[in-house]
Design a protein around this motif. Structure first.
Motif: not given
Length: 284
Positions: A238-251
């Protein structure tokens, strides 16, 4: 063995099509999460490390390494460490690092800064990773938290700064470069295939829900989708490819996926046990 086989066959035969699809989806979801550990043919070299906690937030690697900020000789080595809730940054001094290859820190953490230098005492090389770190700053674009090791590494001075405010067990290992690439390629292929099957099951449930006008199938599809989102987060993709442009939303993605899965699963169970509107219309 024959008795077990017959028993499993009888159980599967007793399921209707919807139950069978849910069973298959559960198996695929478990496989999605366990693929690297279950199917990797080459294992990395587990590394020992020492842990320093309760340090100032702004402490630098030069203080950690060569000044009196930490007495590393007085700390025991370990192969696993469990962080604590509300913990500030912790530092690892990684031991036994060989020249070349990559060092992997598991599992996926919020932020990790990895420090290494060459044996001739050159400048410190820093590498960042983590599901809350900017993906564009990663030296290696990978769903795994891996860091390159120079061929002329100063093996006595390899450090990692970890930011993870929740409790989780951390381990460190080193891969040969080619072995890691082979494992990563296999893992990516398996997860692509498994993800495709899961997406197909979601699409099947949505189509059936529209055709028979039964919300049970729709809630099943939404629950599976939420679980798939959680699996993508936990796998690091997810963090590497799907939402890599928005790292702050991972949690937030993880928490939202868990809450959505619980909500849709609860609605699904309620409709399944009490009868859907379609069943009510049939009774009338």
């Amino acid at each position: 063995f024959v008795g077990t086989h017959v028993g499993l066959t009888s159980v599967i035969a007793s399921l209707d099509r919807s139950d069978f699809m849910r069973l298959i989806c559960a198996i695929l979801m478990i496989s999605f999460l366990t693929a690297p550990g279950a199917w990797a043919q080459i294992t990395p070299n587990e590394l020992q490390f020492r842990i320093a906690t309760d340090l100032p937030v702004d402490v630098e690697v030069t203080e950690i390494c060569c000044e009196s900020a930490v007495d590393w000789r007085g700390l025991e080595t370990t192969s696993s460490y469990r962080t604590r809730y509300g913990n500030g940054p912790i530092w690892l001094k990684i031991e036994g690092v060989a020249p070349g290859g990559v060092v992997q820190i598991s599992p996926i953490l919020d932020r990790v800064t990895f420090y290494v230098r060459t044996a001739d005492g050159g400048p410190w090389l820093s590498h960042r990773s983590g599901d809350m770190a900017d993906a564009s700053l990663r030296t290696i674009s990978s769903p795994f938290m891996v860091f390159p090791i120079p061929e002329s590494v100063d093996a006595d001075h390899v450090y990692a700064r970890i930011e993870m405010p929740v409790a989780i067990s951390v381990s460190v290992a080193q891969w040969d470069g080619n072995a890691f690439l082979a494992m990563q390629s296999t893992d990516r292929t398996l997860k692509t295939v498994l993800g495709g099957f899961i997406v197909a099951i979601v699409a099947y449930n949505i189509v059936v829900s529209g055709l028979v006008r039964d919300p049970v199938f729709l809630n099943n599809a939404l629950c599976i989708s939420a679980l798939l989102t959680v699996a993508i987060y936990l796998s690091g993709y997810g963090a590497a490819f799907f939402w890599r442009a928005w790292p702050g939303i991972s949690n937030a993605v993880f928490i939202g996926g868990v809450l959505s899965a619980v909500a849709f699963a609860g609605t699904f169970i309620h409709l399944f046990l009490n009868g859907s509107p379609r069943d009510a219309r049939r009774a009338v």
